[in-house]
Design an enzyme around this catalytic site. Structure first.
Site, PDB file in Angstrom:
ATOM      1  N   CYS A 113       0.821  -1.223   0.000  1.00 15.97           N
ATOM      2  CA  CYS A 113       0.000   0.000   0.000  1.00 15.97           C
ATOM      3  C   CYS A 113       0.852   1.269   0.000  1.00 15.97           C
ATOM      4  CB  CYS A 113      -0.930   0.010   1.198  1.00 15.97           C
ATOM      5  SG  CYS A 113      -1.852  -1.520   1.349  1.00 15.97           S
ATOM      6  N   HIS A 240      -3.564   6.672   2.801  1.00 13.21           N
ATOM      7  CA  HIS A 240      -3.970   5.377   2.265  1.00 13.21           C
ATOM      8  C   HIS A 240      -5.306   4.997   2.904  1.00 13.21           C
ATOM      9  CE1 HIS A 240      -4.236   1.278   1.238  1.00 13.21           C
ATOM     10  NE2 HIS A 240      -3.781   0.791   2.377  1.00 13.21           N
ATOM     11  N   ASN A 270     -10.149  -1.032   0.546  1.00 13.94           N
ATOM     12  CA  ASN A 270      -8.695  -0.846   0.489  1.00 13.94           C
ATOM     13  C   ASN A 270      -8.186  -1.380  -0.856  1.00 13.94           C
ATOM     14  OD1 ASN A 270      -5.932  -1.078   0.707  1.00 13.94           O
ATOM     15  ND2 ASN A 270      -5.940  -2.023   2.737  1.00 13.94           N
TER      16      ASN A 270
END
Ligand code: ACO
Length: 363
Positions: A113, A240, A270
């Site tokens: 990520c 994020h 996500n």
């Protein structure tokens, strides 16, 4: 002095949307649990044609169109992904071919990520050093292909998609002003995928949660310090999008109100390396990002890795005219024809070299 400005941005997400209620039909979960614990309401899930390379290419075309940059002007293509279509060739090479970016180097990077910000930092550094002038940085994932859809602890969290930015050299101060890249491999077992057929993602959610809340605060402060900004001077934080509670914890520890954080986790879940560039695109599209705004981005994830960037959002994108859009589509069509012609030529050459007119079988 040379600066590296973000001059175009684009995103691409699969058509299919899977809501929390859809998931509750197949696993023991509920819309309430998922929303309360994560902030996620739905995620996009790719079909077989919506590969990592295809999502990347679509996002890239949108970003190039917006920047009025042609594929031939690109010096470098970086794709941050942990779900490439192939181990090799890289997704970036597939994107290079699809765009016809004949003057660009291309590689993938794996930093989960944090990957998009790793790519942004590398491209911006190369631009500022004078090695290159124009770069395409993409974050793209097809996480639906590596989650266990029967494991409620993980499958509710992730989604698919891609986001891209075009970076360009400019003498005008601004752009990517400071970056920070970090890793702690001792935390690898908290979040991993073994290189084996049919393996799925494993995660210790609590450990990742604790790690994330620690590093967002520290790394955001460090890039602000390097850029010479105070937290109050920052206009928008683009973290994020892993869990709304992580973002709320960061808002508290940085003493920055939540309304300065751009949050779109509700719609996408996500999407790992794609989450920050998708959020950037949406923030720009809805007017949350304006010229001269000071933006701080922070990513964190498997590795463990984390990264942050402070960016002065200098450029207002000019919408393309219809004529320009048609021209660019003709260019990508020509790239596809050129690519096919090269493949045919290689087969003929291969056959001639072997004297039997058939391609060599390579073991
Ligand atoms: N629906 C209903 N109940 C659930 C679900 C679900 N989908 N998932 C777990 N539960 C249950 C558990 O079984 C557990 O039940 P029990 O108490 O009876 O055993 C209970 O809910 C609590 O589970 P925990 O896992 O302890 O809950 P936690 O508070 O840690 O929240 C979560 C879980 C949301 C995953 C959180 O830990 C988190 O967000 N972690 C961070 C994950 C992350 O950010 N990853 C980013 C990196 S991704 C990358 O790099 C690719």
């Amino acid at each position: 002095m040379r600066y590296a400005h973000i001059v175009g941005w684009g995103k691409s997400v699969p058509e299919k949307v899977v809501t929390n209620d859809d998931l509750a039909k197949t696993i023991e979960t509920s819309d309430k649990w998922i929303r309360d614990m994560t902030g996620i309401g739905q995620r996009h899930v790719a079909n077989d044609r919506e590969t990592t390379a295809a999502l990347s290419t679509n996002a890239a075309i949108e970003a190039l169109d917006m920047a009025s940059v042609t594929a031939a002007q690109l010096d470098l293509i970086i794709v941050a992904t942990i779900t490439p279509d192939f181990m090799f060739p890289s997704t970036a090479a597939l994107v290079q071919d699809a765009l016809g970016a004949d003057n660009a180097g291309a590689y993938d990077l794996s930093a989960a990520c944090a990957g998009f910000l790793y790519g942004l930092a590398q491209a911006a550094d190369s631009i500022r050093a004078g090695t290159i002038s124009t770069a395409l940085v993409i974050g793209a994932e097809r996480l639906s292909s590596i989650v266990d859809w029967k494991d409620r602890n993980t499958c509710v969290l992730f989604g698919d998609g891609a986001g891209a930015v075009v970076l360009k050299a400019s003498p005008q101060p601004g752009g990517v002003l400071s970056t920070l890249l970090r890793a702690d491999g001792s935390g690898g077992p908290a979040l991993y995928l073994r290189q084996k057929d049919n393996e799925v993602l494993h995660m210790n959610g609590r450990e990742v949660f604790r790690f994330a809340t620690r590093v967002i605060d520290r790394s955001a402060r460090e890039v602000m310090r390097r850029a010479g900004w105070t937290a109050e001077e920052v206009d928008v934080f683009v973290p994020h999008q892993a869990n709304l509670r992580i973002i709320e914890a960061a808002s508290k520890s940085l003493a920055i109100p939540m309304d300065k954080f751009f949050v779109n986790i509700e719609s996408y879940g996500n999407t790992s390396a794609a989450s920050i560039p998708i959020a950037l695109c949406e923030a720009a599209a809805c007017g949350r990002l304006k010229p001269n705004d000071r933006v701080v981005m922070v990513g964190f994830g498997g590795g463990l890795t984390w990264a942050a960037a402070a960016v002065q959002w200098q450029v207002t994108a000019k919408p393309q005219t219809r004529g320009q859009r048609v021209l660019s589509r003709v260019g990508y069509g020509a790239a596809a024809v050129r690519s096919r012609a090269r493949r045919i030529f290689r087969r003929i050459e291969d056959g001639l070299m072997n004297g039997n007119g058939k391609p060599t079988s390579r073991k």
